[in-house]
Design a protein around this motif. Structure first.
Motif, PDB file in Angstrom:
ATOM      1  N   VAL A   1       2.297  15.004   5.235  1.00 52.03           N
ATOM      2  CA  VAL A   1       2.508  15.892   5.960  1.00 52.03           C
ATOM      3  C   VAL A   1       3.893  16.559   6.267  1.00 52.03           C
ATOM      4  O   VAL A   1       3.912  17.724   6.510  1.00 52.03           O
ATOM      5  N   GLU A   2       4.706  15.776   6.185  1.00 53.47           N
ATOM      6  CA  GLU A   2       6.297  16.289   5.890  1.00 53.47           C
ATOM      7  C   GLU A   2       6.395  17.323   4.743  1.00 53.47           C
ATOM      8  O   GLU A   2       7.413  17.829   4.805  1.00 53.47           O
ATOM      9  N   GLY A   3       5.818  17.168   3.581  1.00 51.28           N
ATOM     10  CA  GLY A   3       5.893  18.116   2.416  1.00 51.28           C
ATOM     11  C   GLY A   3       5.046  19.159   2.714  1.00 51.28           C
ATOM     12  O   GLY A   3       5.201  19.868   1.566  1.00 51.28           O
ATOM     13  N   LEU A   4       4.211  19.276   3.523  1.00 43.20           N
ATOM     14  CA  LEU A   4       3.269  20.400   3.474  1.00 43.20           C
ATOM     15  C   LEU A   4       3.919  21.825   3.377  1.00 43.20           C
ATOM     16  O   LEU A   4       3.724  22.805   2.702  1.00 43.20           O
TER      17      LEU A   4
ATOM     18  N   HIS B   1       8.926   1.815   4.260  1.00 42.92           N
ATOM     19  CA  HIS B   1      10.163   1.754   3.140  1.00 42.92           C
ATOM     20  C   HIS B   1      10.827   3.068   3.193  1.00 42.92           C
ATOM     21  O   HIS B   1      11.972   3.072   2.993  1.00 42.92           O
ATOM     22  N   LEU B   2       9.944   4.178   3.407  1.00 43.35           N
ATOM     23  CA  LEU B   2      10.619   5.417   3.274  1.00 43.35           C
ATOM     24  C   LEU B   2      10.938   6.319   4.535  1.00 43.35           C
ATOM     25  O   LEU B   2      11.336   7.554   4.591  1.00 43.35           O
ATOM     26  N   ASP B   3      10.317   5.879   5.572  1.00 38.83           N
ATOM     27  CA  ASP B   3      10.563   6.317   6.884  1.00 38.83           C
ATOM     28  C   ASP B   3       9.661   7.638   7.022  1.00 38.83           C
ATOM     29  O   ASP B   3      10.222   8.602   7.897  1.00 38.83           O
ATOM     30  N   LEU B   4       8.652   8.033   6.381  1.00 40.84           N
ATOM     31  CA  LEU B   4       7.834   8.948   6.534  1.00 40.84           C
ATOM     32  C   LEU B   4       6.777   8.752   7.463  1.00 40.84           C
ATOM     33  O   LEU B   4       5.632   8.260   6.822  1.00 40.84           O
TER      34      LEU B   4
ATOM     35  N   THR C   1       0.854  -1.259   0.107  1.00 34.60           N
ATOM     36  CA  THR C   1       0.042  -0.093   0.057  1.00 34.60           C
ATOM     37  C   THR C   1       0.831   1.016  -0.061  1.00 34.60           C
ATOM     38  O   THR C   1       2.082   1.033   0.386  1.00 34.60           O
ATOM     39  N   LEU C   2       0.264   2.534  -0.444  1.00 36.35           N
ATOM     40  CA  LEU C   2       1.046   3.691  -0.442  1.00 36.35           C
ATOM     41  C   LEU C   2       1.500   4.058   0.865  1.00 36.35           C
ATOM     42  O   LEU C   2       2.339   4.469   1.358  1.00 36.35           O
ATOM     43  N   LEU C   3       0.615   3.461   2.077  1.00 31.52           N
ATOM     44  CA  LEU C   3       0.700   3.959   3.423  1.00 31.52           C
ATOM     45  C   LEU C   3       2.060   3.152   3.840  1.00 31.52           C
ATOM     46  O   LEU C   3       2.951   3.833   4.512  1.00 31.52           O
ATOM     47  N   ASP C   4       1.976   1.853   3.608  1.00 32.29           N
ATOM     48  CA  ASP C   4       3.280   1.016   4.023  1.00 32.29           C
ATOM     49  C   ASP C   4       4.584   1.476   3.402  1.00 32.29           C
ATOM     50  O   ASP C   4       5.530   1.496   3.797  1.00 32.29           O
TER      51      ASP C   4
END
Length: 174
Positions: free
Chosen positions: A88-91, A43-46, A35-38
């Motif tokens: 949220v990290e990119g807002l 995988h990307l630590d976001l 999933t995009l969430l996972d």
């Protein structure tokens, strides 16, 4: 790589995808069922995007895909190949002021005390920006209805609507 319908898929199968995540292009290899969430969290630590119900009912996992709100727990990463994802990290980058500034909706959430425990806040923030991008909600009731897919167990709804109204009154959230 194409996977034919009805064909068994090996557990180690990976599919190449390219996503722009918070302004950074990422070429990734993912299992077709990721999933995009996972992908974001594991995988990307976001980890700002939260896993709540994992059934698309609470909105804690809401991110922006090409500016539109999406429950990332219901979206397969391979289906978003080529998309622009904002978490949220990119807002802050959407604010136009750079990475160290806050997005207007983040500032309004602080000003209006629109969060308590904070667990739902990332999804609420992304959903708020998506709501403003959509441009459909004009009244307080319409904002409440459009945000109804985001659950806040602390009951900060009134303050969340106040924050959204404040930013909309200043010309939107970019």
């Amino acid at each position: 790589m194409l996977i034919e319908s009805g064909s068994p898929v090996a557990a180690d199968t990976r599919v190449g995808i390219s996503l722009t995540i918070n302004g950074q292009r990422r070429d990734l290899q993912v299992a077709p069922w990721t999933t995009l969430l996972d992908l974001l969290r594991e995988h990307l630590d976001l980890t700002g995007t939260k896993k709540g119900c994992d059934h698309g009912q609470c909105g804690a996992c809401t991110v922006l895909v090409n500016g539109t709100r999406v429950n990332s727990c219901l979206a397969l990463a391979v289906m978003k190949d080529g998309a622009e994802i904002t978490t949220v990290e990119g807002l802050a980058a959407l604010s136009g002021e750079g990475r160290n500034s806050l997005h207007p909706i983040q500032e309004a959430f602080i000003e209006h005390d629109a969060f308590q425990c904070g667990y739902c806040t990332p999804g609420q923030l992304c959903s708020s920006v998506g709501l403003m991008n959509e441009g459909h909600a004009k009244s307080r009731d319409e904002i409440r209805e459009a945000m109804s897919g985001n659950i806040c167990r602390c009951g900060a709804y009134t303050n969340i609507v106040d924050a959204i109204e404040d930013v909309m009154g200043q010309g939107g959230g970019r």
